[in-house]
Design a protein around this motif. Structure first.
Motif, mmCIF file in Angstrom:
data_model
loop_
_atom_site.group_PDB
_atom_site.id
_atom_site.type_symbol
_atom_site.label_atom_id
_atom_site.label_comp_id
_atom_site.label_asym_id
_atom_site.label_seq_id
_atom_site.Cartn_x
_atom_site.Cartn_y
_atom_site.Cartn_z
ATOM 1 N N GLN A 1 -0.471 19.524 -0.043
ATOM 2 C CA GLN A 1 0.526 20.565 0.213
ATOM 3 C C GLN A 1 0.004 21.936 -0.209
ATOM 4 O O GLN A 1 0.244 22.938 0.480
ATOM 5 N N LEU B 1 8.462 24.641 2.126
ATOM 6 C CA LEU B 1 9.121 24.114 0.930
ATOM 7 C C LEU B 1 10.355 24.925 0.599
ATOM 8 O O LEU B 1 10.388 26.147 0.773
ATOM 9 N N SER B 2 11.366 24.245 0.111
ATOM 10 C CA SER B 2 12.565 24.915 -0.394
ATOM 11 C C SER B 2 12.302 25.389 -1.823
ATOM 12 O O SER B 2 11.826 24.623 -2.662
ATOM 13 N N PHE C 1 14.209 23.378 -4.239
ATOM 14 C CA PHE C 1 13.595 22.061 -4.399
ATOM 15 C C PHE C 1 12.515 22.105 -5.484
ATOM 16 O O PHE C 1 12.490 21.261 -6.388
ATOM 17 N N TRP D 1 12.724 20.557 -9.299
ATOM 18 C CA TRP D 1 11.656 19.644 -9.712
ATOM 19 C C TRP D 1 11.006 20.096 -11.011
ATOM 20 O O TRP D 1 10.698 19.287 -11.882
ATOM 21 N N ARG E 1 16.138 16.551 -3.745
ATOM 22 C CA ARG E 1 15.932 16.162 -2.344
ATOM 23 C C ARG E 1 16.874 16.898 -1.405
ATOM 24 O O ARG E 1 16.524 17.165 -0.258
ATOM 25 N N GLN F 1 15.701 20.356 -0.061
ATOM 26 C CA GLN F 1 14.527 20.187 0.791
ATOM 27 C C GLN F 1 14.906 19.576 2.127
ATOM 28 O O GLN F 1 14.352 19.962 3.171
ATOM 29 N N ARG G 1 16.319 22.274 4.112
ATOM 30 C CA ARG G 1 15.230 23.142 4.568
ATOM 31 C C ARG G 1 14.507 22.528 5.760
ATOM 32 O O ARG G 1 14.136 23.222 6.713
ATOM 33 N N ASN G 2 14.320 21.203 5.721
ATOM 34 C CA ASN G 2 13.638 20.516 6.813
ATOM 35 C C ASN G 2 14.420 20.620 8.118
ATOM 36 O O ASN G 2 13.825 20.650 9.203
ATOM 37 N N CYS H 1 10.366 20.336 9.518
ATOM 38 C CA CYS H 1 9.272 19.823 8.678
ATOM 39 C C CYS H 1 7.945 20.547 8.899
ATOM 40 O O CYS H 1 6.902 20.080 8.423
ATOM 41 N N LEU I 1 4.925 21.196 6.055
ATOM 42 C CA LEU I 1 4.873 20.123 5.064
ATOM 43 C C LEU I 1 3.725 19.170 5.392
ATOM 44 O O LEU I 1 3.493 18.843 6.560
#
Length: 249
Positions: free
Chosen positions: A28, A41-42, A45, A49, A195, A198, A201-202, A207, A210
């Motif tokens: 990534q 990426l968010s 997120f 993390w 999750r 993200q 965001r996807n 996606c 990613l």
């Protein structure tokens, strides 16, 4: 002394997990570098993390958990910071480029302009399409990469065993107390909750941006991570002390 078979199996799985998580962020980070963007990426997120990894780290230290768990938590936190830096750094670069809209990354065909010269430079879309490998070839390539990393973890375990050959090993004492358990469960909630932004965001980006390897290494790392805890012992005290770390996976 702890049971030799359980110790060896837990240690092997732990090293396999470390091997997966050492490289999990690399695809990534490389993807962001190649695209010069971290917008796949968010931000929430990554931030969630990071909070989860920090609470995971301090909780594991307080509870005296397996060294592999502590090493992984410290490494995760570092990688989270790198991803955040990439997101904001590439946003800053993009904002600087937007100040000079006449500058284009696409080169104009050489030679003097004529009535046939296009007003706007165009990219070769066909060539770009051919550069994208098929789903099957990607799956085979990433599966081979995961297998190689897992075997690297086994090799690392073998080297560790050779270095410490003949040295008696005892299982670290696991402490069940409210501070470490609270941090552990906060970490689990953060990991599970991360999750959601993200996924949202996807839905926006489809996606794009990613790396599939991120998820394949995550699955392999989480699986071996949980199995390393279970292989060490199925004793109630051990499972209770590690419950939040198992839930996070």
């Amino acid at each position: 002394m702890i049971d030799t078979v359980h110790e060896s199996l837990s240690s092997i799985l732990g090293w396999m997990s470390i091997a997966c998580w050492i490289v999990v962020y690399s695809p990534q980070i490389l993807e962001n570098y190649q695209l010069q963007s971290g917008e796949g990426l968010s931000v929430f997120f990554v931030i969630i993390w990071l909070i989860g990894d920090l609470t995971n780290l301090f909780g594991a230290l307080l509870a005296g958990l397996l060294p592999t768990i502590i090493i992984l938590a410290a490494y995760y936190s570092t990688c989270d910071l790198i991803l955040l830096w990439q997101i904001y750094y590439y946003r800053w670069k993009a904002s600087k480029r937007s100040v000079s809209p006449l500058v284009s990354d696409v080169s104009v065909p050489p030679g003097p302009a004529s009535e046939n010269t296009p007003l706007l430079p165009t990219e070769n879309v066909t060539d770009n399409a051919h550069k994208r490998p098929s789903l099957l070839s990607q799956f085979i390539r990433y599966s081979a990469a995961v297998l190689f990393v897992l075997m690297t973890g086994v090799a690392a375990w073998a080297v560790d065993q050779h270095i410490h050959r003949g040295e008696p090993r005892t299982q670290p004492e696991e402490v069940v107390e409210w501070r470490s358990q609270l941090l552990g469960w906060i970490s689990a909630v953060m990991f599970l909750g991360a999750r959601v932004p993200q996924i949202l965001r996807n839905l926006e980006t489809k996606c794009e941006g990613l790396s599939p390897a991120l998820f394949m290494f995550s699955i392999a790392g989480n699986t071996t991570y949980s199995l390393s805890i279970l292989a060490a012992s199925m004793d109630y005290h051990h499972l209770f002390a590690n419950a939040s770390w198992l839930a996070a996976d």
